[in-house]
Structure formats: structure tokens, C-alpha cells
Design a protein around this motif. Structure first.
Motif, PDB file in Angstrom:
ATOM      1  N   PRO A  35       8.224  67.119  23.559  1.00  0.00           N
ATOM      2  CA  PRO A  35       8.237  65.587  23.481  1.00  0.00           C
ATOM      3  C   PRO A  35       8.823  64.894  24.802  1.00  0.00           C
ATOM      4  O   PRO A  35       8.327  64.312  25.220  1.00  0.00           O
ATOM      5  CB  PRO A  35       8.874  65.096  22.456  1.00  0.00           C
ATOM      6  N   ALA A  36      10.181  65.283  25.303  1.00  0.00           N
ATOM      7  CA  ALA A  36      10.657  64.887  26.039  1.00  0.00           C
ATOM      8  C   ALA A  36      10.006  64.903  27.679  1.00  0.00           C
ATOM      9  O   ALA A  36       9.862  64.009  28.494  1.00  0.00           O
ATOM     10  CB  ALA A  36      12.128  65.702  26.598  1.00  0.00           C
TER      11      ALA A  36
ATOM     12  N   PHE B 147       1.637  67.750  18.142  1.00  0.00           N
ATOM     13  CA  PHE B 147       1.372  68.060  16.783  1.00  0.00           C
ATOM     14  C   PHE B 147       0.966  69.453  16.568  1.00  0.00           C
ATOM     15  O   PHE B 147       1.441  70.250  15.825  1.00  0.00           O
ATOM     16  CB  PHE B 147       0.462  67.291  16.257  1.00  0.00           C
ATOM     17  N   MET B 148       0.101  70.077  17.215  1.00  0.00           N
ATOM     18  CA  MET B 148      -0.771  71.401  17.063  1.00  0.00           C
ATOM     19  C   MET B 148       0.264  72.456  17.347  1.00  0.00           C
ATOM     20  O   MET B 148       0.480  73.545  16.927  1.00  0.00           O
ATOM     21  CB  MET B 148      -1.907  71.417  17.664  1.00  0.00           C
ATOM     22  N   LYS B 149       1.351  72.035  18.345  1.00  0.00           N
ATOM     23  CA  LYS B 149       2.240  72.963  18.883  1.00  0.00           C
ATOM     24  C   LYS B 149       3.356  73.197  17.834  1.00  0.00           C
ATOM     25  O   LYS B 149       4.356  73.827  18.039  1.00  0.00           O
ATOM     26  CB  LYS B 149       2.757  72.624  20.033  1.00  0.00           C
ATOM     27  N   GLY B 150       3.264  72.267  16.669  1.00  0.00           N
ATOM     28  CA  GLY B 150       4.472  72.309  15.825  1.00  0.00           C
ATOM     29  C   GLY B 150       5.549  71.262  15.648  1.00  0.00           C
ATOM     30  O   GLY B 150       6.299  71.139  14.985  1.00  0.00           O
TER      31      GLY B 150
ATOM     32  N   ASP C  99       9.362  63.659  14.943  1.00  0.00           N
ATOM     33  CA  ASP C  99       9.974  63.747  16.456  1.00  0.00           C
ATOM     34  C   ASP C  99       8.727  62.987  17.320  1.00  0.00           C
ATOM     35  O   ASP C  99       9.311  62.499  18.329  1.00  0.00           O
ATOM     36  CB  ASP C  99       9.914  65.190  16.733  1.00  0.00           C
ATOM     37  N   LEU C 100       7.568  62.892  17.144  1.00  0.00           N
ATOM     38  CA  LEU C 100       6.454  62.061  17.831  1.00  0.00           C
ATOM     39  C   LEU C 100       6.923  60.816  17.888  1.00  0.00           C
ATOM     40  O   LEU C 100       6.747  60.259  18.914  1.00  0.00           O
ATOM     41  CB  LEU C 100       5.176  62.434  17.454  1.00  0.00           C
TER      42      LEU C 100
ATOM     43  N   PHE D 118       3.816  53.122   9.297  1.00  0.00           N
ATOM     44  CA  PHE D 118       2.867  53.999   8.979  1.00  0.00           C
ATOM     45  C   PHE D 118       3.692  55.284   9.372  1.00  0.00           C
ATOM     46  O   PHE D 118       3.248  56.563   8.909  1.00  0.00           O
ATOM     47  CB  PHE D 118       1.827  53.662   9.837  1.00  0.00           C
ATOM     48  N   LEU D 119       4.584  55.524  10.415  1.00  0.00           N
ATOM     49  CA  LEU D 119       5.152  56.699  10.669  1.00  0.00           C
ATOM     50  C   LEU D 119       6.010  57.153   9.648  1.00  0.00           C
ATOM     51  O   LEU D 119       6.191  58.287   9.202  1.00  0.00           O
ATOM     52  CB  LEU D 119       6.168  56.438  11.939  1.00  0.00           C
TER      53      LEU D 119
END
Ligand code: B12
Length: 285
Positions: free
Chosen positions: A77-78, A104-107, A112-113, A182-183
Motif C-alpha cells: 500500500p505505501a 487486494f488480489m496480492k493479499g 489495510d486498503l 462501508f469499510l
């Protein structure tokens, strides 16, 4: 994009043969159901969970309705923060979607997003607006982009299993903010909960009614705007004492400061989604 795929589609998307894919189904590697005619159908969320767990890159992501990664891709993310800031502030939905869905697909978890990307990006856009460097429409557009990507991620998350713990929540009356609640829903869903955000701007009596109707294990409040602090403190404490004792009341949001924490009653108060994830993991075990 259908939520159910044929073995051929899944095989194509992952880059394996259809017969291997059918064997994976039969060995329980991938979940599947059968059509009335006896054909296997694989749920999209099952394929996504499998790819995330195995850290596998789909060879043809578009077959699964995932973005085609022709643009710059990030591992953490950073690294993605400046790029996402750029895409969201210019209203680039496809670019924002590619970055967030790819992570997201990378886990990378929804928590965290949210904590490491969407919150800092929207905070920065809010600062630019306050300094007169960003138009109101640009801020609204960025929120629209965030909500659309979150809806897409919602579709990729596993559906709750039978007997999953139930959570509901939302924002209080006068609070129009929609991204954080929503998060919270998606963070809980990723952890296996059956979670539903009731939305924004909810008066306390209707939230109490929801709690009585649904009888959740957890009720969350995302608090970003308080009109009258004393009235709010009274109403929140009343709400907490009216809730069934079996329901954990979890609060969070920009307006939750030390003063509010001292004056109100709750089961947990979280600064961010990571803390929420830790809290629910502790009550789950
Ligand atoms: C988008 C936005 C709006 C939109 C929201 C639209 C929508 N549909 O959501 C709208 C149009 C409502 C809006 C209105 C206003 N806004 Co505004 N807004 C923002 C902005 C840019 C982003 C907010 C956001 O969604 N952030 C993303 C979320 C995910 O972050 P978050 O809420 O912090 O959530 C994180 C944590 O707090 C936590 N969390 C949150 N809730 C919960 C709940 C639980 C249970 C848990 C566990 C955790 C948790 O986890 C999240 C992830 O890390 C902020 C900037 C900022 N600093 O936040 C300004 C900001 C909040 N707004 C501001 C202002 C001034 C306003 C207005 C007064 C403007 C005006 N003059 O009309 C009005 C107020 C209207 C009202 N009555 O509410 C100021 C507030 C300043 C202050 N000191 O209070 C800010 C800070 C902008 C700025 N820099 O000046 N806004």
C-alpha cells in the motif's frame, strides 16, 4: 459479471487445463456446485479466495471481471499512495480500481486498503479542499470513485457461511459520511462475519430497532460528524444501555477523541480498521 463460472472459464483465467481444474474441484481445492444438468459451477468468490491464499496471479484476469493490469503495479500500500492520490483526485475510476483490486488480489486486506490508502488519500484531498486547492466537485468525485471500487471489492469477498457472526452498523443522524462505514462492513466480511452497513444519517431509535430485529453480535457506529456533543453523549449512552448485553457496541471515526471516550460507554473504541480486526479476532476466539 456472473458470480458463478464454468470450469472452462476458471481454467482460462488461471492458465491451467480444464481437466486439471475439474480435478481441483473434485479434490476440494475449489468449491463448486452442480447445475440441474450435472455441470460443475465454481463461485467467483471461491476462485478469488483461492488465488489470494495461494498468491497466484491470474493469467487472464478479465475472465474473472478483474482489471487488466497494463498499468504500473505496486506490491505494498505505501508504494501505491502517490499513484492512487493522483488517480482518485483526477476521478480516474479505472486507474484507482486497478491499483486497489490488484493489491487486494496480492493479499492486502480491506483494513489495510482503508487505513493505509483510502483514508490518507481522502484526508489529503480534504486538506487541499480546505486550502482552496481542490474544488468541492473533485472531493465528491473521489468519494464516488472510492465507493465504486469498494462495491467491486464487496463482490469479490467470500459470502458469509451458515452460522457466521452477524454485525450491523452505520453513521449517526446528521452524519452523511459513507466510506468509513462501508469499510467497516467489508473488513468484517473479510473476517468471515455476516456484516451489513445500514448506511448513513441514522437516528438512534431506528438503530435500536435494527438491533432488536437483527440481534447482531456486534453493532458499530462510525462517527465523523457530531452536531451537539452533549446531546450526542446522552443519546449514545442511552443507546448503549438499551442494547441487549450480548451485543458488542464498537465505535470509531474522526470525532472519537479522548473526551468522547471518557464520557461514553461502549465495548470497544477503535482508531482504525486494523484495531477493529484485532478486536473481532479476540472475541471470535
Ligand atoms: C468526503 C468528505 C465529505 C463528504 C462525505 C461524502 C460521503 N458520501 O461520504 C461530505 C459532503 C458529507 C462532507 C461534508 C462536510 N465536510 Co467533509 N470531508 C470529507 C473528507 C474529504 C473525506 C472523509 C472520508 O470519507 N474519509 C475516509 C474515511 C475512511 O476516513 P475516516 O472517516 O477517518 O475513517 C477511518 C478511521 O477514522 C476509522 N473509522 C471510521 N469510522 C469507524 C468506525 C468503526 C467502528 C471503526 C472500527 C473505525 C472507524 O477507520 C477508517 C479507516 O482508517 C474529509 C477529510 C478527512 N480528513 O477525513 C473532509 C472533512 C472531514 N470535512 C470537513 C468539513 C469542514 C465538511 C463540511 C462542514 C463542509 C461544508 N462547509 O459543508 C461538511 C459537513 C457536513 C456534515 N453535516 O457532515 C472537514 C472537517 C474539519 C473539522 N475540523 O471538523 C474535513 C476534515 C476536511 C478538511 N480538511 O477541512 N465531507
Amino acid at each position: 459479471m456472473s458470480q458463478w463460472l464454468s470450469p472452462k472459464q476458471v481454467a482460462e483465467s488461471i492458465g491451467v487445463s480444464e481437466s486439471s481444474l475439474k480435478r481441483w474441484c473434485d479434490r476440494g481445492v475449489l468449491p463448486f456446485s452442480r447445475t440441474p444438468g450435472g455441470h460443475r459451477r465454481v463461485p467467483l468468490d471461491g476462485v478469488i479466495s483461492y488465488l489470494r491464499e495461494q498468491k497466484l496471479d491470474p493469467t487472464r484476469p478479465e475472465v474473472l471481471g478483474l482489471p487488466n493490469r497494463s498499468q504500473v503495479i505496486y506490491s505494498h500500500p505505501a508504494e501505491a499512495l502517490p499513484g492512487l492520490m493522483n488517480k482518485m483526485s483526477s476521478g480516474d475510476f479505472e486507474g484507482s480500481r486497478t491499483i486497489l483490486v490488484d493489491l487486494f488480489m496480492k493479499g492486502v486486506t480491506i483494513a489495510d486498503l482503508g487505513d493505509q490508502l483510502l483514508t490518507p488519500v481522502l484526508t489529503q484531498i480534504g486538506e487541499q479542499w480546505a486550502d482552496g486547492d481542490t474544488e468541492i466537485y473533485e472531493e465528491r468525485r473521489a468519494v464516488g470513485v472510492a465507493m465504486r471500487v469498494l462495491h467491486e471489492l464487496s463482490r469479490l469477498l467470500p459470502r458469509p457461511q451458515e452460522g457466521a457472526r452477524v454485525a450491523v452498523g452505520g453513521t449517526i443522524e446528521g452524519d452523511q459520511y459513507s466510506v468509513a462505514t462501508f469499510l467497516v462492513e467489508l473488513t468484517l466480511r473479510e473476517l468471515g462475519w455476516s456484516a451489513n452497513s445500514l448506511g448513513s444519517n441514522l437516528p438512534f431509535p431506528t438503530m435500536l430497532q435494527a438491533a432488536q430485529d437483527v440481534n447482531p453480535r456486534l453493532f458499530w457506529l462510525s462517527i465523523s460528524q457530531i452536531e451537539d456533543i452533549d446531546r450526542f453523549v446522552g443519546a449514545l449512552n442511552q443507546f448503549q444501555s438499551d442494547l441487549a448485553p450480548s451485543i458488542a457496541l464498537v465505535i470509531g471515526g474522526r470525532c472519537v477523541n479522548d473526551d468522547l471516550r471518557k464520557r461514553t460507554r461502549f465495548s470497544a473504541c477503535c482508531d482504525d480498521l486494523q484495531q477493529l480486526a484485532r478486536y473481532v479476532t479476540s472475541i471470535d476466539s
